[in-house]
Design an enzyme around this catalytic site. Structure first.
Site, PDB file in Angstrom:
ATOM      1  N   GLY A   1      -4.527   7.727  -5.868  1.00  0.00           N
ATOM      2  CA  GLY A   1      -4.821   9.025  -5.281  1.00  0.00           C
ATOM      3  C   GLY A   1      -3.753  10.053  -5.582  1.00  0.00           C
ATOM      4  O   GLY A   1      -3.984  11.244  -5.513  1.00  0.00           O
ATOM      5  N   TRP A   2      -2.549   9.613  -5.900  1.00  0.00           N
ATOM      6  CA  TRP A   2      -1.494  10.551  -6.260  1.00  0.00           C
ATOM      7  C   TRP A   2      -1.077  10.259  -7.695  1.00  0.00           C
ATOM      8  O   TRP A   2      -0.468   9.234  -7.966  1.00  0.00           O
ATOM      9  CB  TRP A   2      -0.253  10.343  -5.397  1.00  0.00           C
ATOM     10  CG  TRP A   2      -0.388  10.529  -3.928  1.00  0.00           C
ATOM     11  CD1 TRP A   2      -0.237   9.569  -2.979  1.00  0.00           C
ATOM     12  CD2 TRP A   2      -0.630  11.741  -3.228  1.00  0.00           C
ATOM     13  NE1 TRP A   2      -0.378  10.110  -1.736  1.00  0.00           N
ATOM     14  CE2 TRP A   2      -0.619  11.451  -1.867  1.00  0.00           C
ATOM     15  CE3 TRP A   2      -0.855  13.060  -3.643  1.00  0.00           C
ATOM     16  CZ2 TRP A   2      -0.829  12.414  -0.892  1.00  0.00           C
ATOM     17  CZ3 TRP A   2      -1.067  14.011  -2.673  1.00  0.00           C
ATOM     18  CH2 TRP A   2      -1.054  13.693  -1.321  1.00  0.00           C
TER      19      TRP A   2
ATOM     20  N   ASP B   1     -10.811   3.011  -2.573  1.00  0.00           N
ATOM     21  CA  ASP B   1     -11.482   1.761  -2.194  1.00  0.00           C
ATOM     22  C   ASP B   1     -12.892   1.675  -2.784  1.00  0.00           C
ATOM     23  O   ASP B   1     -13.696   2.591  -2.643  1.00  0.00           O
ATOM     24  CB  ASP B   1     -11.568   1.661  -0.667  1.00  0.00           C
ATOM     25  CG  ASP B   1     -10.194   1.455  -0.052  1.00  0.00           C
ATOM     26  OD1 ASP B   1      -9.191   1.566  -0.780  1.00  0.00           O
ATOM     27  OD2 ASP B   1     -10.133   1.190   1.159  1.00  0.00           O
TER      28      ASP B   1
ATOM     29  N   ASP C   1       0.834  -1.207   0.000  1.00  0.00           N
ATOM     30  CA  ASP C   1       0.000   0.000   0.000  1.00  0.00           C
ATOM     31  C   ASP C   1       0.869   1.258   0.000  1.00  0.00           C
ATOM     32  O   ASP C   1       2.045   1.216  -0.372  1.00  0.00           O
ATOM     33  CB  ASP C   1      -0.929  -0.069   1.227  1.00  0.00           C
ATOM     34  CG  ASP C   1      -2.309   0.465   0.937  1.00  0.00           C
ATOM     35  OD1 ASP C   1      -2.387   1.532   0.322  1.00  0.00           O
ATOM     36  OD2 ASP C   1      -3.296  -0.165   1.338  1.00  0.00           O
TER      37      ASP C   1
HETATM   38  C1  GLA Z   1      -6.391   0.524   1.991  1.00  0.00           C
HETATM   39  C2  GLA Z   1      -6.574  -0.325   0.738  1.00  0.00           C
HETATM   40  C3  GLA Z   1      -7.615  -1.388   0.992  1.00  0.00           C
HETATM   41  C4  GLA Z   1      -7.217  -2.219   2.198  1.00  0.00           C
HETATM   42  C5  GLA Z   1      -7.006  -1.315   3.399  1.00  0.00           C
HETATM   43  C6  GLA Z   1      -6.444  -2.069   4.586  1.00  0.00           C
HETATM   44  O1  GLA Z   1      -7.551   1.248   2.246  1.00  0.00           O
HETATM   45  O2  GLA Z   1      -6.947   0.471  -0.341  1.00  0.00           O
HETATM   46  O3  GLA Z   1      -7.758  -2.212  -0.151  1.00  0.00           O
HETATM   47  O4  GLA Z   1      -6.041  -2.907   1.886  1.00  0.00           O
HETATM   48  O5  GLA Z   1      -6.089  -0.270   3.088  1.00  0.00           O
HETATM   49  O6  GLA Z   1      -6.184  -1.250   5.671  1.00  0.00           O
END
Ligand code: GLA
Length: 682
Positions: free
Chosen positions: A470-471, A491, A424
């Site tokens: 997002g960036w 998300d 992430d």
């Molecule tokens: C971010 C990601 C999600 C999930 C959450 C977990 O929001 O975009 O897909 O992995 O983190 O905290």
């Protein structure tokens, strides 16, 4: 700002513009004040708004902002009354884009009036919307695109004889961000003595017909190509459905690999780089199937097709644990989805424990033995994924990220036996010099380049899934930093607005996808979902679910199921396990679809397939069923072409020059067009 409480005055102004009904209604309206509607009039905000759909729930008399913002949304601002052009309305509906309100008029309504626009609170924003009024399936009013800062539009629609009205706010074609829209002073004028109108739901649609995913005769499914780095552990479960017991035989298996003839699981480690076509033969009580699968050996050969699998987040959120992951692996097999090619069982956030004295990450109490868990998943011929963030903490904030432990963490994941890492961004901004605004491109790329170089040095293959979004335009550089897939969106949630907003915004991104590197439009939102809270069925309608899977398959997106697999109903199993639809997603050519035509809210998306045919989706984003046409000339074909309905597994005959079909509200017709010119394998 001029503050007036003047619904009455606005309605009077509107009504006086009307002819011939205007005079009478204006007279009726002359008794208006800020608190009472026109004679026989009903404020729309006095109806039960619980049946409204799309966007945020509408708010009577208040603009649709304030309260807690959604993640990634602009910060909350205090609740404020509906205000258009300096005029405050004590009645009206504050909504966001893609909102629908269906109203049963009982055939007894005379007129709808309102003053519509983007709320003054967003007058300098980028919002753009359309206001539409539909009566009995036909559009009676369309404001055209209204942008922030433009004057309010007066609306007056004759409803005589109408039974059903829809008030719809579209997103102006540019997504819903900033679309804080108001139906100021919205009222319905009824005939004398008529009952009040009531809000309603769209009429229920017939269940879309989709073929069963199970067959008695053995069938070789997708993917037909898989990749590995020579010398590293190889695991591949041949995707075959059909009544057992099945026995497998393979010709031309490259050196270093061996087949278990009872399970169809191939293991070992490839001795040499190169492309090898193996011939698989499967025998069962109901027949025999034969086909080719290509094994690609070499560095950076993973994700030859978009990953197929499951991830814990959309169902279990932070409540994921060892038992739930084992159950998901079990259910992938028992549901038949593993036989359709679903392979990855991915643990998302919330597995992390503390770091030990050497800084090595441990799993928390919910995952007592990671190695035992990966062994369990591998024993089924499936693979397993894990999650982290390059920042000091993950997106759940309370868990450790990999910052300054990158190599150590990657070695731990490999030692445990993981095959996939979702990496992430959360909290990484905190460790950068520039903490505000968009970080420069090298900063955005840095943690991913670092992790890529570490993964390259491991003795195990891990698919590298960037969760950057997002960036900036990650799709333009995700492959360059060595990502196998990269998130192109925030998300997803299981609403039409979220799913369709993501899916239909992808045109132009198709050029960046191909074997080994894919656009990730986020995990699937069908089946039973919950994000760690009470499980419930998806809020998408069956037609919306077909749109979701069709669009993702056309776009060659990873299909990572987000549902509780132990509770799949027949519809969802067939939806996820349709071999002809999965063959589009997993097509070895790896060319993703873009939009080839858009007419209003009808869209055609198409992609070429390895066998020389085209996969085509006719999508209806509109409020009611529409006839949609694809012209062969739009998709590089001509003359007469055979057409096959992929959801139903039905040949539709030969069509000359074009195909037209009535497509239900929010639904799709997904077809394959053309005569195969070569084998579908490459
Ligand atoms: C971010 C990601 C999600 C999930 C959450 C977990 O929001 O975009 O897909 O992995 O983190 O905290």
């Amino acid at each position: 700002m001029k503050i007036l409480r003047q619904d009455a005055a606005t309605i009077l102004a509107l009504l006086s513009m009307l002819a011939p009904a205007g005079a009478a209604l204006a007279q009726a309206g002359s008794r208006l004040d800020g608190a009472s509607p026109p004679v026989n009039g009903v404020w729309v905000d006095s109806l039960d708004l619980g049946k409204a759909m799309g966007g945020r729930p509408p708010r009577p008399g208040l603009a649709a902002f304030g309260g807690r913002p959604a993640r990634g949304d602009t910060p909350a601002v205090p609740d404020a009354p509906i205000t258009l052009g300096g005029t405050v309305y004590s009645h009206g509906l504050g909504v966001t884009a893609n909102s629908e309100l269906w109203i049963d008029l009982g055939g007894k309504a005379k007129r709808f009036v309102a003053s519509a626009g983007i709320d003054d609170a967003r007058r300098t924003g980028s919002g753009s919307v359309t206001f539409e009024v539909w009566v009995d399936g036909a559009k009676r009013f369309d404001s055209g695109v209204i942008r922030a800062g433009q004057p309010a539009t007066p609306i007056s629609v004759d409803l005589t004889g109408g039974k059903q009205m829809i008030l719809f706010v579209g997103d102006g074609g540019d997504g819903a961000a900033g679309d804080i829209a108001d139906w100021g002073g919205a009222a319905i004028v009824m005939a004398d003595g008529a009952a009040r109108p009531t809000t309603t739901s769209p009429p229920s649609e017939p269940m879309p017909v989709i073929a069963s995913s199970s067959t008695d005769a053995p069938r070789l499914n997708s993917p037909r190509v898989t990749g590995t780095t020579p010398g590293r552990p190889f695991l591949f479960r041949i995707p075959v459905s059909g009544k057992g017991p099945l026995t497998f035989a393979v010709k031309n298996l490259p050196a270093g690999l061996k087949l278990d003839s009872k399970t169809g699981i191939i293991t070992g480690a490839l001795k040499q780089a190169g492309r090898t076509a193996i011939t698989v033969t499967v025998r069962g009580p109901a027949g025999t199937a034969t086909g080719e699968i290509t094994i690609v050996g070499g560095p950076h050969s993973l994700a030859q097709t978009p990953p197929l699998g499951w991830n814990s987040w959309n169902v279990w959120g932070p409540m994921v644990d060892d038992g739930k992951v084992r159950a998901a692996a079990d259910a992938l097999v028992t549901s038949g989805l593993a036989a359709q090619g679903y392979t990855y069982v991915n643990i998302d956030d919330a597995w992390e424990g503390s770091r030990d004295a050497n800084g090595e990450i441990t799993s928390n109490e919910k995952f007592p033995d990671m190695k035992a868990l990966t062994d369990y998943v591998h024993s089924k011929g499936l693979k397993i994924g894990i999650y982290s963030s390059p920042g000091p903490r993950t997106c759940q904030q309370r868990f450790a990220g990999s910052y300054q432990h990158e190599a150590q963490d990657a070695q731990t994941w490999a030692k445990w036996g993981f095959d996939y890492i979702k990496y992430d961004w959360c909290s990484y901004s905190e460790v950068q010099a520039t903490r505000t605004g968009m970080p420069p491109l090298p900063t955005l790329q840095k943690p991913y380049r670092l992790m890529r170089s570490i993964l390259d040095g491991l003795d195990r293959d891990l698919v590298f899934s960037l969760c950057q979004y997002g960036w900036g335009d990650v799709w333009t550089w995700g492959a360059d930093v060595g990502g196998n897939l990269w998130r192109v969106t925030g998300d997803i949630t299981d609403s039409w607005t979220s799913m369709s907003g993501i899916g239909f915004a992808q045109t132009g991104h198709e050029q960046y996808a191909g074997p080994g590197h894919w656009n990730d439009t986020d995990m699937l939102v069908v089946g039973k979902l919950g994000w760690g809270r009470t499980l419930r069925d998806t809020h998408l309608t069956p037609n919306e679910q077909l749109t979701h899977i069709s669009l993702w398959a056309l776009q060659a997106a990873p299909l990572i199921i987000g549902a509780d697999l132990s509770q799949l109903d027949t519809f969802t199993t067939n939806l996820l396990g349709n071999p002809e639809v999965l063959a589009v997603d997993q097509d070895p050519l790896g060319k993703a679809a873009g939009r080839t035509r858009q007419q209003g809210r009808a869209e055609v998306w198409a992609r070429p397939l390895a066998d020389g045919t085209m996969a085509v989706g006719l999508f209806n984003r509109d409020l009611v069923a529409q006839t949609i046409t694809v012209h062969w000339s739009d998709i590089g074909l001509s003359g007469s072409q055979p057409v096959r309905d992929l959801w139903r597994h039905e040949d539709m005959g030969t069509k000359r020059d074009s195909l037209s079909a009535v497509v239900p509200r929010h639904g799709v017709l997904l077809v394959k067009v053309g005569t195969p010119k070569r084998s579908g394998n490459r």
